[in-house]
Each structure stands twice: as C-alpha cells, then as structure tokens.
Design an enzyme around this catalytic site. Structure first.
Site, PDB file in Angstrom:
ATOM      1  N   ARG A 112       2.330  -2.730  -2.889  1.00  0.00           N
ATOM      2  CA  ARG A 112       3.017  -4.033  -2.908  1.00  0.00           C
ATOM      3  C   ARG A 112       2.449  -4.902  -4.023  1.00  0.00           C
ATOM      4  O   ARG A 112       1.240  -4.991  -4.203  1.00  0.00           O
ATOM      5  CB  ARG A 112       2.829  -4.750  -1.555  1.00  0.00           C
ATOM      6  CG  ARG A 112       3.409  -3.941  -0.405  1.00  0.00           C
ATOM      7  CD  ARG A 112       3.306  -4.681   0.905  1.00  0.00           C
ATOM      8  NE  ARG A 112       3.831  -3.850   1.982  1.00  0.00           N
ATOM      9  CZ  ARG A 112       3.873  -4.199   3.256  1.00  0.00           C
ATOM     10  NH1 ARG A 112       3.430  -5.386   3.630  1.00  0.00           N
ATOM     11  NH2 ARG A 112       4.373  -3.384   4.158  1.00  0.00           N
ATOM     12  N   ARG A 134      -5.537  -7.735   2.082  1.00  0.00           N
ATOM     13  CA  ARG A 134      -4.234  -7.707   1.432  1.00  0.00           C
ATOM     14  C   ARG A 134      -4.372  -7.122   0.036  1.00  0.00           C
ATOM     15  O   ARG A 134      -4.568  -7.834  -0.942  1.00  0.00           O
ATOM     16  CB  ARG A 134      -3.655  -9.129   1.350  1.00  0.00           C
ATOM     17  CG  ARG A 134      -2.218  -9.203   0.883  1.00  0.00           C
ATOM     18  CD  ARG A 134      -1.758 -10.645   0.749  1.00  0.00           C
ATOM     19  NE  ARG A 134      -1.714 -11.352   2.018  1.00  0.00           N
ATOM     20  CZ  ARG A 134      -0.689 -11.305   2.868  1.00  0.00           C
ATOM     21  NH1 ARG A 134       0.373 -10.610   2.564  1.00  0.00           N
ATOM     22  NH2 ARG A 134      -0.730 -11.980   3.997  1.00  0.00           N
ATOM     23  N   GLU A 160      -3.104  -9.247  11.487  1.00  0.00           N
ATOM     24  CA  GLU A 160      -1.886  -8.531  11.831  1.00  0.00           C
ATOM     25  C   GLU A 160      -2.085  -7.050  11.473  1.00  0.00           C
ATOM     26  O   GLU A 160      -2.085  -6.674  10.310  1.00  0.00           O
ATOM     27  CB  GLU A 160      -0.713  -9.116  11.043  1.00  0.00           C
ATOM     28  CG  GLU A 160       0.597  -8.415  11.306  1.00  0.00           C
ATOM     29  CD  GLU A 160       1.661  -8.814  10.288  1.00  0.00           C
ATOM     30  OE1 GLU A 160       1.671  -9.986   9.868  1.00  0.00           O
ATOM     31  OE2 GLU A 160       2.453  -7.940   9.914  1.00  0.00           O
ATOM     32  N   SER A 170       3.332  -4.530  12.928  1.00  0.00           N
ATOM     33  CA  SER A 170       4.534  -5.340  12.988  1.00  0.00           C
ATOM     34  C   SER A 170       5.623  -4.423  13.506  1.00  0.00           C
ATOM     35  O   SER A 170       5.879  -3.378  12.918  1.00  0.00           O
ATOM     36  CB  SER A 170       4.852  -5.855  11.588  1.00  0.00           C
ATOM     37  OG  SER A 170       5.926  -6.743  11.649  1.00  0.00           O
ATOM     38  N   ARG A 173      -6.869  -3.281   7.685  1.00  0.00           N
ATOM     39  CA  ARG A 173      -7.144  -4.322   8.676  1.00  0.00           C
ATOM     40  C   ARG A 173      -7.799  -3.738   9.927  1.00  0.00           C
ATOM     41  O   ARG A 173      -8.630  -4.392  10.557  1.00  0.00           O
ATOM     42  CB  ARG A 173      -5.863  -5.067   9.019  1.00  0.00           C
ATOM     43  CG  ARG A 173      -5.375  -5.850   7.813  1.00  0.00           C
ATOM     44  CD  ARG A 173      -4.053  -6.527   8.030  1.00  0.00           C
ATOM     45  NE  ARG A 173      -3.628  -7.159   6.785  1.00  0.00           N
ATOM     46  CZ  ARG A 173      -2.529  -7.891   6.670  1.00  0.00           C
ATOM     47  NH1 ARG A 173      -1.751  -8.080   7.730  1.00  0.00           N
ATOM     48  NH2 ARG A 173      -2.208  -8.423   5.519  1.00  0.00           N
TER      49      ARG A 173
END
Length: 430
Positions: A263, A278, A350, A353, A392
């Site tokens: 990403r 991230r 998080e 999801s 994470r």
RNA sequence: GGAGAGGUAGCGUAGUCUGGCCUAACGCGCGCGCCUGGAAAGCGCGUGAACCGCAAGGUUCCGUGGGUUCGAAUCCCACCCUCUCCGCCA
C-alpha cells in the site's frame, strides 16, 4: 457496484443512504442517463427488428426490381441504427463510469454515525494489563524490537525508504510462526481451504474487487506489464471466481490465504509513522467467503468469531468494534473490526477488519450461483476478514508478553511453530 | 525473445474455405419422467446468458474494437488473451 434498479426505483433513498456514509455520488445524473439509455434501446430494437425482417426477405426475393427497392429503403434504417448505436455507446460508457463511483449501501442494521469516533464497541475480552500489574513501564515495540535485535528500522529505510523495516532472527521466526499457526488454525478449526494466489494482478481484478477507481492513488503498479500489486488478498480471492456460475451446493466457499500486501499509504501521510504498524509492505492472513444472500450475515458473525478465536488463543486482550455508516468504507455493507490491546504504544490495534460486501463485488466481478439446477443465476454475497494482519499481531505479542528485563515470552500456542522457543532474549534473539 | 496453433453458451467440440435453411448443431453434465426392491445402465423429454417490457414479445452476445454488406460466428483491419514447441532461467 450496486443494482441500478435501486436508483431507478428509489433514487431518494439511495441518495440518503450514501449521505449517511459521508460520501457523495451522482445519483441524479445516473438516473437521467439510465432513462435515456432505455429510450434509445427501445428505438434501436425496433429498428434492428425491422432490419432483420427485411434482410431475410431480401435474401429470399426473386423479383430483382422489388429487391433493389427494399435495399434502397434499408439505407435510411441503417443510418438511424448507426446514429442510435453511437449515442447508446456514449451513454453506457458514461453510465458505467458513474456507477463505478457509487459506494456500497449500508445494511439496515448498521448504526448511523459520522465517523470512527462513534463506532460501537460490541464486546471486549481480556483485561488490559496495567502498569502496576506489569511492575514496570511497558515499552513500545519500536523500542523493544531494536533492543532485542529483531526489528531494524534504519536498514529498512536504507533499502526502501520510510515505512519499511527488516525483521531478524526470532522476530521473523515469530511472524512465520504466527502465519503458519493461524492458517492451520483456520483450516482445522474453522473449515477453510488454504490457497496461494498471485499477489500481482491484472487491472480488471482491481475493478472487480472495488479497488478502482476509488483507490487508484494508493496502489503500486507495474505500468509496463499493466500488473497491479495487491493491497490485500481480498483482491485475488474475489477474482478466483470472476465470471463464474457456482453451484449452490458448493456454497459457502471458504478460503484462507496468506499474502504480502502493498500500500502506498497516500491517504495517511504522516500518520503512524513510528514502528511497524503501518508499512508499505506487510503480510496478512485473510479469510474469504462466497455465499448466499440468506447465509451472509450469519457468516459475517462467524468470520468475526474466527478472528477473535485467534486473539483468544494468543491470550491477548481484544475487542470487537462495529463500524457506523460514516466509517464503513467503499465496499462494505456492514463491517466489524477486531482490535488487540498494545500496552507499549498504549492503543488498540486494528488486527482484523471483517466485511460483508453483499453483491457489491459479485456484480463487479460477475460471480453468480444457481440456487438449484433450474433457477436463474443470481449474484453471490462475498465476505472478507483478516485472520489476522501480521505486523500488528507481532506488535501485540511483543508488547503484551514483554518482561522487565526486555525479554519477551512466546505465547504457548506458538511454541510448536517456534521450534520450542519459550522466550525471546536479547542475547539470543538475533 | 523466436515459431506455430487457437479463443463458439457450465465443460468439450462442429460450423469459418463457399456470408442468407445459424432462430448456432452434437457430446458431456444437469433437470424431469419411464424402467427398478433401490440404484447404475438404458430409453424419452427438457436444459445458455444479458438487457428492455405489466405482458405479449423484442433485441443483443460466437475473445475485444472497428470496417465491408440489404444481411457477418463466417470476409477485411487492429488489438487482447490462452496454449504448444524452441531459447533463457529461480
């Protein structure tokens, strides 16, 4: 892609639903183009009918005189057909482009809310350990990792720039253990089939999964070969059954996979730059369902439970958060996040999801099923859920299992996948 | 990278040279029925999708896009994709 009939029949409700997402879409323009499209179709079909009938007559005609006359007459018809065809192509092109910009609509059960601050905590399991319980101030992983010699931020930057890092020794071993353990867990405990898909795909796959046009700026792309690096395994998994009609007795199809995810993070510039939370490249174990409309919401709950099972087995405090309309995103009708507590950086991370996209991706990808042998094909519902995202989860393990001397205890369930290692210590880690 | 072959409805294939009886055949699969104690086999019948329409019905689709023609799966042009062989290679 939503069903254009919804716009045709209830434009107001659709407009309101989209507003509740905090989004915007050219509903009026779509309705106008849709109507124009149908008008043209009507005209065009009449003209084509005329042409078909007359051409057949011409083929059988013996009288040369009459034959010439008919051919003459067809000239005008053909001109009209060409004009309408051109306009139709135009209208349909515009219509499609606009439809691709319309987000999925929220399920009626989704709470209305402006943004993430209004998300609902559905349940919580495990108590975050206090500093008193630790007996010391727990370190964030960006201190713990380098101290243990298992995370190297400087060399990550040297190789690839900011938001990259290198894992060493038991750090990487921990990530590998998590991946294998989680996949095995989902296969043996939750009934998934494991798959290994490509992580770079054709442009059409990006449209099919709902990544384009909306997230174009966030995707890495090889222009020369027109291949796109996936930001999530959801993309190749969706496209596995693109343009297929699946038999109902095969449903639900449940896949679990592990892929790297890429990403560009253009939308989060400056956020979460510390640590490995991230990055531009990370690994993720992903669950994916193709199922029927009747079963999809039950399965969404199941996917969330599957993600929680992982957290529970790791014995890390976690909670489930239900997204409000304003935080649903582009493709989901309903979405839950699963978050793990990270005592070092002091935040809920998080790690998963889970979304029900209903027919949104299935329409774009043309994935259908037949309820029974005689039934008309209808669109499947697709669901996805992380199970879990690796960096994470690694953060949560390191920060929750750290000890005062800087060592980290390996969660018991992972030890068989860690070659029996019980503690990651400074002196042996690298 | 070089050479060749191909893309037709869920799958496999025919049709393309020679444009109109293609409203796309046949096989497999699938569905219904007969037969059977039950099943298999066999036999009979049926069976692509999308769009527009209340309906009757109509239109489109033979990889994609153009073109020729009164008429294109079929002829012409461009492009995309797949496979095989050779070369290179983890």
């Amino acid at each position: 892609m939503i069903d254009i009939r919804l716009i045709r029949e209830n434009p107001k409700e659709v407009q309101e639903a989209i507003s509740s997402l905090g989004a915007d879409a050219p509903i009026d323009e779509i309705a106008r183009l849709d109507e124009r499209r149908r008008d043209i179709l009507q005209e065009l079909e009449d003209l084509r009918h005329q042409r078909n009938v007359t051409s057949k007559q011409i083929g059988q005609m013996k009288d040369e005189e009459k034959r010439k006359q008919l051919i003459e007459e067809m000239g005008g018809v053909n001109d009209s057909i060409k004009t309408f065809e051109k306009e139709l192509r135009n209208v349909e092109e515009n219509l499609e482009e606009l439809m691709y910009q319309v987000p999925n609509l929220p399920h009626e059960s989704v709470p209305v809310g402006e943004d993430e601050s209004e998300n609902k905590i559905v349940r919580e399991e495990g108590k975050p350990k206090t500093e008193a319980e630790f007996g010391f101030a727990p370190l964030p992983h960006w201190d713990l990792g380098p101290q243990l010699g298992i995370i190297d931020f400087e060399r990550g930057v040297k190789l690839s720039g900011s938001r990259f890092y290198v894992l060493y020794g038991l750090g990487y071993r921990l990530q590998r253990a998590l991946i294998n353990w989680m996949i095995d867990f989902h296969v043996t405990q939750h009934g998934y089939t494991e798959v290994y898909p490509p992580a770079i795909v054709k442009e059409i796959c990006m449209w099919g999964a709902g990544q384009l046009p909306k997230f174009r700026d966030n995707i890495y792309q090889d222009i020369e070969d027109d291949l796109w690096l996936v930001g999530t395994a959801e993309i190749p998994l969706t496209n596995l059954h693109r343009d297929e009609i699946v038999e109902a007795d095969k449903l639900p199809i449940k896949y679990v996979t592990h892929t790297p995810c890429f990403r560009r993070e253009k939308f989060s510039a400056g956020r979460d730059v510390r640590g490995i939370k991230r990055g531009h490249q990370f690994d993720k174990v992903e669950m994916y369902h193709f199922t029927t409309p009747e079963a999809s919401y039950g399965e969404l709950e199941q996917i969330v439970r599957n993600a929680e099972d992982i957290c529970r087995a790791l014995e890390i405090p976690h909670r489930v958060v239900e997204m409000v309309t304003g935080d649903l995103g582009f493709v989901a009708s309903k979405k839950y996040d699963v978050e793990m507590w990270a005592p070092g950086c002091g935040e809920w991370l998080e790690v998963s999801s889970c979304s029900n996209c209903e027919t949104f991706q299935a329409r774009r990808s043309n994935i259908r099923f037949r309820a029974d042998a005689k039934a008309k094909p209808e669109f499947v519902h697709t669901l996805n859920g992380s199970g879990l995202a690796l960096p994470r989860t690694v953060i949560a393990v390191l920060e929750n299992y750290q000890q005062e001397d800087g060592s980290v205890i390996v969660p018991e369930v992972l030890r068989p996948w860690m070659g029996g290692v019980e503690v990651i210590r400074i002196e042996e880690a690298g």
